[in-house]
Enzyme design. Structure first.
Site, mmCIF file in Angstrom:
data_model
loop_
_atom_site.group_PDB
_atom_site.id
_atom_site.type_symbol
_atom_site.label_atom_id
_atom_site.label_comp_id
_atom_site.label_asym_id
_atom_site.label_seq_id
_atom_site.Cartn_x
_atom_site.Cartn_y
_atom_site.Cartn_z
ATOM 1 N N GLY A 84 70.141 38.712 27.076
ATOM 2 C CA GLY A 84 69.542 37.671 27.905
ATOM 3 C C GLY A 84 69.898 37.767 29.366
ATOM 4 O O GLY A 84 69.731 36.807 30.116
ATOM 5 N N GLY A 86 68.580 40.013 31.601
ATOM 6 C CA GLY A 86 67.564 40.634 32.444
ATOM 7 C C GLY A 86 67.766 42.123 32.644
ATOM 8 O O GLY A 86 67.164 42.721 33.517
ATOM 9 N N SER A 88 67.359 44.340 30.076
ATOM 10 C CA SER A 88 66.609 45.026 29.018
ATOM 11 C C SER A 88 67.449 45.287 27.781
ATOM 12 O O SER A 88 67.368 46.357 27.173
ATOM 13 C CB SER A 88 66.021 46.348 29.539
ATOM 14 O OG SER A 88 65.351 46.166 30.753
ATOM 15 N N SER A 89 68.260 44.329 27.373
ATOM 16 C CA SER A 89 69.083 44.513 26.178
ATOM 17 C C SER A 89 68.221 44.704 24.935
ATOM 18 O O SER A 89 68.539 45.541 24.069
ATOM 19 C CB SER A 89 70.035 43.326 25.986
ATOM 20 O OG SER A 89 69.313 42.106 25.876
ATOM 21 N N ASP A 133 60.588 48.240 30.699
ATOM 22 C CA ASP A 133 61.966 48.349 30.222
ATOM 23 C C ASP A 133 62.125 49.520 29.263
ATOM 24 O O ASP A 133 63.067 50.314 29.364
ATOM 25 C CB ASP A 133 62.387 47.060 29.509
ATOM 26 C CG ASP A 133 62.367 45.850 30.419
ATOM 27 O OD1 ASP A 133 62.233 46.035 31.636
ATOM 28 O OD2 ASP A 133 62.490 44.722 29.904
ATOM 29 N N SER A 179 68.731 34.056 29.703
ATOM 30 C CA SER A 179 67.275 33.900 29.650
ATOM 31 C C SER A 179 66.759 34.704 28.478
ATOM 32 O O SER A 179 66.567 35.916 28.578
ATOM 33 C CB SER A 179 66.636 34.391 30.954
ATOM 34 O OG SER A 179 65.226 34.318 30.885
ATOM 35 N N LYS A 181 63.932 35.760 26.204
ATOM 36 C CA LYS A 181 62.476 35.773 26.193
ATOM 37 C C LYS A 181 61.917 35.191 24.895
ATOM 38 O O LYS A 181 60.875 34.524 24.896
ATOM 39 C CB LYS A 181 61.954 37.199 26.391
ATOM 40 C CG LYS A 181 62.125 37.722 27.804
ATOM 41 C CD LYS A 181 61.437 39.049 28.005
ATOM 42 C CE LYS A 181 62.113 40.181 27.281
ATOM 43 N NZ LYS A 181 61.529 41.503 27.624
ATOM 44 N N TYR A 189 57.861 33.557 29.691
ATOM 45 C CA TYR A 189 57.383 34.930 29.635
ATOM 46 C C TYR A 189 55.959 35.051 29.087
ATOM 47 O O TYR A 189 55.065 35.602 29.736
ATOM 48 C CB TYR A 189 58.346 35.778 28.798
ATOM 49 C CG TYR A 189 58.083 37.254 28.884
ATOM 50 C CD1 TYR A 189 58.682 38.030 29.876
ATOM 51 C CD2 TYR A 189 57.223 37.879 27.995
ATOM 52 C CE1 TYR A 189 58.428 39.391 29.965
ATOM 53 C CE2 TYR A 189 56.963 39.230 28.075
ATOM 54 C CZ TYR A 189 57.572 39.985 29.063
ATOM 55 O OH TYR A 189 57.307 41.326 29.144
#
Length: 400
Positions: A84, A86, A88-89, A133, A179, A181, A189
Site C-alpha cells: 500500500g 505506491g 507496486s507491491s 507497474d 493506500s 487499491k 482507483y
C-alpha cells in the site's frame, strides 16, 4: 523506474498436485494450500486476502496458455516493498509469482508476455489495473527510466538520465498513509479508470471516429487509442521525430478535450455520460464492466481526468525529450515537470493527499529539483529528484 526493494519467492516442485504458499511474516500472512489444478484458480475479489495475489499470477499464466494442469510446488515469499505504499507491491508479488510458476512448469514466456499477463491478472482481485507497474517490474533496466507504450503493442524504451554536476539522485519517502487499491477502488482507483474510459468514449464521439473499427471493436477504449486513430495516416511522410510527433498530437488532444467536455465543468451524471455516448445508463455500466469493478460517484469529472491524462503524458514525453537531447539547466527543467505533475495529481486528477503534498513541499524547500507522488496516489510514497550532494540534507528534512 525499477528500484532496489523487491519481492522474493523461493519455489521447489513437490511432485504432488498441491500448491503450498508461506510467507516469512507468517503472523501477518498465514500459510495457504491449494490444488494445482483446482481451487488455486478460484479468486474471491470481495475478500482482501494476501494469497489472492499469488493466485492472480498463477491463474494469469495458465489462462494465457489455455491450460489448468499446473505442477504442485512449495513457495516461501519475502519482500521489502511496503504494501500500500505506491511502490507496486502487488505488481511485484504477481510478477514474482509468474516467474516461479514459469520455472516450475518449464514454460518460456517473453518479458512482454509476462508483463501483459501480470497487468491483466490483477483484475482478478477487482482492481482495474493498468500495466506500468508490471512492465517496470519485468522489463526495468538499471540506470534507466522506461518510456512505456501499450498501443498498438507493448513497448518499453529505456531512457538514460543525462549527466549533470552534481549527478542526479532519487529519494523515495513514505507518507505511511496506506493506500490499498483493492479496498478504496470504488471511490479512488477504479473510479478514475471509469472516468477516463468514459472520457475516451465521449471523445471518440466528439471527434467523429467512434464508429471506426479501431474504436468500436476494442475493449477497453483508451485515450491513447482515440488519439492514434484520430491521427491515423496524418503523419505519413512527415520529417518530425517520434517525440515531436507525440508532443504535437498531445497538444491537440488537450484542446479537443476542452471542446468535448467543457460544457460540463462541474462533472457528468451517469445519465449525461450515457446520453453523450448514445446509450442507456445500464448499457454504459455494462460497457465499463461496472458489475466487476463497481464505482461510486454522484458526478464524474471527465474534463479534469482527460486534461490530466493528456497533459501528464505530455510531461512524460517532454521529460524523455530533455533526457535524450539535454541542453541548458537540465535538472531544473526535469524538476519543473515533476512539480507540475504533482500539482496536476493534486488539483486535476485528485489522487494526492495532504501528507504527500507536505512531503513534496518539505523536499523542495530543502533543495529537491522536483517532487511528486508515485504509484496510484491517495497515500503511499513520494519520489524526489535531488542533487546527489544534498541527499542527506533532504533526507534529514523529510525525517524531521
Amino acid at each position: 523506474m525499477a528500484i532496489a526493494p523487491d519481492t522474493l519467492i523461493a519455489a521447489r516442485a513437490n511432485g504432488t498436485d498441491r500448491v503450498r504458499i508461506a510467507n516469512v511474516d507468517s503472523a501477518k500472512y498465514p500459510s495457504r494450500e491449494f490444488s494445482a489444478s483446482g481451487d488455486v484458480f478460484d479468486i474471491d475479489s470481495s475478500v482482501h486476502e494476501w494469497s489472492n495475489y499469488f493466485k492472480c499470477g498463477y491463474r494469469g499464466i495458465f489462462d494465457h496458455i489455455g491450460r489448468k494442469d499446473g505442477k504442485g510446488f512449495d513457495v516461501l515469499l519475502d519482500g521489502a516493498v511496503p504494501a500500500g505504499g505506491g511502490l507496486s507491491s502487488s505488481a511485484a508479488f504477481v510478477c514474482a509469482t509468474e516467474l516461479a510458476v514459469q520455472r516450475v512448469n518449464g514454460l518460456d514466456l517473453t518479458q512482454s508476455q509476462l508483463a501483459s499477463i501480470a497487468a491483466h491478472a490483477e483484475c482478478y482481485v477487482g482492481v482495474n489495473s493498468g500495466g506500468m507497474d508490471q512492465t517496470a517490474s519485468i522489463m526495468g533496466q538499471q540506470g534507466s527510466a522506461l518510456f512505456i507504450e501499450f498501443h498498438p503493442k507493448l513497448r518499453a524504451t529505456p531512457v538514460k538520465f543525462p549527466e549533470t554536476n552534481p549527478p542526479l539522485a532519487f529519494i523515495i519517502a513514505n507518507t505511511l498513509v496506506v493506500s490499498d487499491k483493492h479496498v478504496t477502488a470504488p471511490v479512488c482507483y477504479n473510479l478514475r479508470v471509469v472516468e477516463t474510459r468514459v472520457g475516451a468514449l465521449i471523445l471518440a464521439k466528439h471527434l467523429g471516429i467512434a464508429d471506426r473499427p479501431a474504436c468500436k471493436n476494442v475493449d477497453p477504449l483508451t485515450f491513447k487509442i482515440v488519439m492514434d486513430e484520430y491521427f491515423a495516416g496524418q503523419d505519413a511522410g512527415s520529417a518530425k521525430d517520434e517525440v515531436q510527433t507525440w508532443i504535437d498530437r498531445l497538444s491537440t488532444m488537450i484542446e479537443e478535450s476542452k471542446k468535448a467536455f467543457g460544457a460540463h465543468p462541474e462533472g457528468y451524471t451517469r445519465e449525461q455520460m450515457a446520453a453523450a455516448i448514445g446509450m442507456t445508463s445500464t448499457e454504459l455500466s455494462a460497457k465499463v464492466h461496472e458489475q466487476k469493478f463497481p464505482v461510486r460517484a454522484e458526478r464524474f469529472q471527465i474534463l479534469n481526468r482527460a486534461l490530466h491524462a493528456f497533459s501528464e503524458t505530455l510531461r512524460v514525453v517532454r521529460f524523455r525529450q530533455i533526457c535524450e537531447h539535454p541542453s541548458g539547466d537540465v535538472a531544473k527543467a526535469l524538476g519543473d515537470l515533476m512539480n507540475q505533475s504533482q500539482d496536476s495529481c493534486r488539483d486535476v486528477f485528485e489522487c494526492s493527499c495532504p501528507e504527500l503534498d507536505e512531503l513534496c513541499t518539505i523536499a523542495r524547500k530543502a533543495g529537491s529539483f522536483g517532487s511528486r507522488l508515485t504509484g496510484a496516489g491517495w497515500g503511499g510514497c513520494s519520489v524526489h529528484m535531488v542533487p546527489a550532494d544534498k541527499v542527506e540534507d533532504i533526507k534529514k528534512a523529510l525525517a524531521e
